[in-house]
Every structure is written in C-alpha cells, then in structure tokens.
Scaffold this motif. Structure first.
Motif, mmCIF file in Angstrom:
data_model
loop_
_atom_site.group_PDB
_atom_site.id
_atom_site.type_symbol
_atom_site.label_atom_id
_atom_site.label_comp_id
_atom_site.label_asym_id
_atom_site.label_seq_id
_atom_site.Cartn_x
_atom_site.Cartn_y
_atom_site.Cartn_z
ATOM 1 N N SER A 16 0.853 -1.185 0.000
ATOM 2 C CA SER A 16 0.000 0.000 0.000
ATOM 3 C C SER A 16 0.892 1.238 0.000
ATOM 4 C CB SER A 16 -0.941 0.009 1.213
ATOM 5 O OG SER A 16 -0.208 0.038 2.416
ATOM 6 N N GLY A 17 0.310 2.352 -0.349
ATOM 7 C CA GLY A 17 1.055 3.609 -0.387
ATOM 8 C C GLY A 17 0.225 4.701 -0.997
ATOM 9 N N SER A 18 0.865 5.856 -1.229
ATOM 10 C CA SER A 18 0.191 6.998 -1.842
ATOM 11 C C SER A 18 1.055 7.523 -2.975
ATOM 12 C CB SER A 18 -0.063 8.105 -0.820
ATOM 13 O OG SER A 18 -0.947 7.664 0.195
ATOM 14 N N CYS A 19 0.390 7.997 -4.012
ATOM 15 C CA CYS A 19 1.095 8.567 -5.160
ATOM 16 C C CYS A 19 0.112 9.315 -6.011
ATOM 17 C CB CYS A 19 1.798 7.465 -5.963
ATOM 18 S SG CYS A 19 0.667 6.317 -6.794
ATOM 19 N N GLY A 20 0.628 9.964 -7.032
ATOM 20 C CA GLY A 20 -0.221 10.692 -7.942
ATOM 21 C C GLY A 20 -0.814 9.733 -8.983
ATOM 22 N N ALA A 21 -2.077 10.004 -9.427
ATOM 23 C CA ALA A 21 -2.751 9.185 -10.436
ATOM 24 C C ALA A 21 -3.375 10.112 -11.459
ATOM 25 C CB ALA A 21 -3.791 8.294 -9.805
ATOM 26 N N SER A 22 -3.324 9.706 -12.708
ATOM 27 C CA SER A 22 -3.938 10.431 -13.816
ATOM 28 C C SER A 22 -4.786 9.431 -14.618
ATOM 29 C CB SER A 22 -2.865 11.069 -14.684
ATOM 30 O OG SER A 22 -1.956 10.071 -15.153
ATOM 31 N N PHE A 23 -5.294 9.900 -15.740
ATOM 32 C CA PHE A 23 -6.063 8.983 -16.599
ATOM 33 C C PHE A 23 -5.707 9.253 -18.043
ATOM 34 C CE2 PHE A 23 -8.651 12.777 -16.766
ATOM 35 C CZ PHE A 23 -9.235 12.767 -18.018
ATOM 36 N N TYR A 24 -6.008 8.268 -18.878
ATOM 37 C CA TYR A 24 -5.828 8.429 -20.318
ATOM 38 C C TYR A 24 -6.962 7.691 -21.027
ATOM 39 C CZ TYR A 24 -3.803 3.661 -20.413
ATOM 40 O OH TYR A 24 -3.573 2.308 -20.314
ATOM 41 N N SER A 25 -7.249 8.164 -22.222
ATOM 42 C CA SER A 25 -8.372 7.598 -22.981
ATOM 43 C C SER A 25 -7.992 7.283 -24.413
ATOM 44 C CB SER A 25 -9.568 8.560 -22.973
ATOM 45 O OG SER A 25 -9.192 9.827 -23.504
ATOM 46 N N THR B 159 -2.515 -7.805 -12.142
ATOM 47 C CA THR B 159 -2.549 -7.531 -10.706
ATOM 48 C C THR B 159 -3.715 -6.601 -10.408
ATOM 49 O OG1 THR B 159 -0.152 -7.789 -10.518
ATOM 50 C CG2 THR B 159 -1.264 -6.562 -8.768
ATOM 51 N N ARG B 160 -4.424 -6.887 -9.338
ATOM 52 C CA ARG B 160 -5.562 -6.063 -8.941
ATOM 53 C C ARG B 160 -5.109 -5.049 -7.897
ATOM 54 N NH1 ARG B 160 -8.539 -9.307 -6.140
ATOM 55 N NH2 ARG B 160 -10.506 -8.127 -6.256
ATOM 56 N N VAL B 161 -5.487 -3.773 -8.135
ATOM 57 C CA VAL B 161 -5.087 -2.676 -7.250
ATOM 58 C C VAL B 161 -6.336 -1.887 -6.878
ATOM 59 C CG1 VAL B 161 -3.680 -0.600 -6.998
ATOM 60 C CG2 VAL B 161 -2.824 -2.532 -8.372
ATOM 61 N N ARG B 162 -6.503 -1.648 -5.570
ATOM 62 C CA ARG B 162 -7.609 -0.806 -5.105
ATOM 63 C C ARG B 162 -7.092 0.619 -5.003
ATOM 64 N NH1 ARG B 162 -8.713 -2.828 -0.315
ATOM 65 N NH2 ARG B 162 -10.381 -4.225 -1.009
ATOM 66 N N VAL B 163 -7.781 1.541 -5.690
ATOM 67 C CA VAL B 163 -7.389 2.952 -5.719
ATOM 68 C C VAL B 163 -8.483 3.754 -5.024
ATOM 69 C CG1 VAL B 163 -6.723 4.897 -7.165
ATOM 70 C CG2 VAL B 163 -6.195 2.561 -7.912
ATOM 71 N N THR B 164 -8.097 4.569 -4.024
ATOM 72 C CA THR B 164 -9.070 5.316 -3.220
ATOM 73 C C THR B 164 -8.748 6.797 -3.270
ATOM 74 O OG1 THR B 164 -9.307 3.433 -1.729
ATOM 75 C CG2 THR B 164 -10.104 5.555 -0.928
ATOM 76 N N ASN B 165 -9.814 7.591 -3.409
ATOM 77 C CA ASN B 165 -9.677 9.046 -3.351
ATOM 78 C C ASN B 165 -9.838 9.466 -1.888
ATOM 79 O OD1 ASN B 165 -9.823 11.820 -3.546
ATOM 80 N ND2 ASN B 165 -11.478 11.843 -5.081
ATOM 81 N N VAL C 82 -3.718 9.769 -4.745
ATOM 82 C CA VAL C 82 -4.603 8.666 -4.341
ATOM 83 C C VAL C 82 -3.860 7.743 -3.378
ATOM 84 C CG1 VAL C 82 -5.910 8.727 -6.500
ATOM 85 C CG2 VAL C 82 -3.892 7.216 -6.282
ATOM 86 N N ARG C 83 -4.630 6.910 -2.737
ATOM 87 C CA ARG C 83 -4.057 5.881 -1.898
ATOM 88 C C ARG C 83 -4.272 4.559 -2.635
ATOM 89 N NH1 ARG C 83 -6.783 6.722 2.279
ATOM 90 N NH2 ARG C 83 -8.303 5.007 2.155
ATOM 91 N N TYR C 84 -3.253 3.753 -2.761
ATOM 92 C CA TYR C 84 -3.414 2.491 -3.492
ATOM 93 C C TYR C 84 -3.094 1.312 -2.575
ATOM 94 C CZ TYR C 84 1.701 2.326 -3.775
ATOM 95 O OH TYR C 84 3.055 2.290 -3.457
ATOM 96 N N GLU C 85 -3.680 0.172 -2.899
ATOM 97 C CA GLU C 85 -3.471 -1.078 -2.174
ATOM 98 C C GLU C 85 -3.378 -2.206 -3.194
ATOM 99 O OE1 GLU C 85 -5.962 -0.597 1.951
ATOM 100 O OE2 GLU C 85 -7.123 -0.638 0.077
ATOM 101 N N VAL C 86 -2.219 -2.874 -3.181
ATOM 102 C CA VAL C 86 -2.033 -4.003 -4.091
ATOM 103 C C VAL C 86 -2.682 -5.229 -3.431
ATOM 104 C CG1 VAL C 86 -0.380 -5.452 -5.289
ATOM 105 C CG2 VAL C 86 0.090 -2.999 -4.958
ATOM 106 N N LEU C 87 -3.609 -5.837 -4.116
ATOM 107 C CA LEU C 87 -4.390 -6.958 -3.553
ATOM 108 C C LEU C 87 -3.823 -8.290 -4.011
ATOM 109 C CD1 LEU C 87 -8.006 -5.525 -4.154
ATOM 110 C CD2 LEU C 87 -6.517 -5.247 -2.152
#
Length: 211
Positions: free
Chosen positions: A120-129, A156-162, A205-210
């Motif tokens: 788990s940790g925190s980092c910046g997240a963006s999006f692309y389309s 890999t499944r990652v939970r991303v939380t705002n 965001v806060r992320y968690e590798v599941l």
C-alpha cells in the motif's frame, strides 16, 4: 237294458259337443278335474248322461294360493346391513393438535473473504483515454476498469481510493506507465471517473495491491 258301464266316448252329436264345452268351463272355473262318465241308457235316443263327480288327483291338485310369507322371504336375497360408520385412524388423527409448519429460515449470505493487501502507499494518479494496444497486447478500452503501472505484473488487482471523497475502485493492471515523475498509476477514463471528476486531470490517491 243290458247293463251299466263307464267309458269315454267321442261326441259327434250337437248335444255331446255342448256337454264337452260345459265340462271345460267347469274345470277352468273350479280348478278341479271331473271324471266324465257317460252312461248309455238307450243308444237309440242319442242322449248322454254326465257324471260330474269331482275328483282331485294328487298330481293335478292346485297349489295353495296362501303361500307362507316366510317361504317367499327366504327366496329373496337377504339385505345386508350397511357398514357402520367408523372413523379411520387417519380421520381420528385430525382431532389432534396440529403443529405449526416450520417457517423458512433465511439463508446466510456468503461473505467473500477480504482480499489480502500485499502493498500500500500513496502517489499521484492520472487517466488516459487514447491508445490502440496495451503493453500486454490487449486492445485498449477506456470504458473498462484498467490501469497502467511501471513494474507491477499484468493482471494484478489494485484498489485505488480518493482520500478526499472516500470513493474507491479496483483496477486491473494491463499496461505500462505513466512516465511522469510523481505519478505511479495511469487509470482508464472510466476508472478515474469512478473516484473523481475527469476535469481534475490528476490527484493524489491511496493504493493497495491486492493478493
């Protein structure tokens, strides 16, 4: 006159025919048989004397009209008594106190075990389309919940939380990136819209590798 004797004669004269009819009527009405004895006093006169002494032979004796009621009753089939009404064991059991039908119990909902957090940790997240193919060879679909990461294994499944809103989304890693300092995840447009407005562009965001 020589003598008297009894014999049966066949009448041919009118007087004889009438006499025979009278005898028949007497037999039909009285139910007896008369022995007709004809005596001939003078054969020249053509007259016949009738002896109507009734005789009742045993063989022709009429049956008694008053038959015994018991005899006629015995000839008829005897009426069988109707079966007495009796309650069967099943009917008797209806009088017993009835037990209530068991009420259906709600089935317990199956709860899935919580996914194990490997990292788990925190980092910046963006999006692309935009894009045609992802790094693992899939066709990129901005409507799917996927994301790009620099090093995590594919699928890999990652939970991303705002952190600001508490909204979260689980994404599957199928691409590589982003190649911008301070960012560790590049989400698909649909995944980013689940936790924040696309007008923001990027957020921490806060992320968690599941596992």
């Amino acid at each position: 006159m020589v003598g008297r004797h009894s014999r049966t004669r066949i009448f041919s004269s009118p007087a004889g025919i009438v006499a025979t009819a009278a005898v028949g009527v007497a037999l039909a009405v009285g139910g007896t048989v008369g022995a007709v004895q004809l005596t001939s006093g003078a054969e020249q006169s053509g007259q016949a004397a009738l002896d109507l002494t009734p005789t009742t032979p045993a063989s022709l004796a009429p049956s008694s009209p008053t038959a015994s009621p018991s005899a006629s009753a015995s000839a008829s089939p005897s009426a069988t008594a109707s079966p007495s009404a009796s309650r069967s064991a099943q009917a008797a059991s209806r009088g017993k106190a009835r037990t209530e039908a068991p009420k259906p119990r709600p089935t317990a909902k199956k709860t899935t075990a919580a996914a194990k957090v490997l990292e788990s940790g925190s980092c910046g997240a963006s999006f692309y389309s935009d894009g045609q193919l992802t790094a693992n060879g899939e066709s990129f679909n901005p409507s799917e919940l996927t994301a790009a990461h620099k090093t995590l294994p594919f699928n890999t499944r990652v939970r991303v939380t705002n952190p600001s809103s508490g909204k979260s989304v689980v994404v599957r890693i199928n691409d590589r990136g982003p190649f911008i300092d301070g960012r560790c995840l590049d989400l698909s447009r649909a995944a980013f819209a689940t936790i924040a407005s696309t007008d923001v562009g990027a957020l921490t965001v806060r992320y968690e590798v599941l596992g």
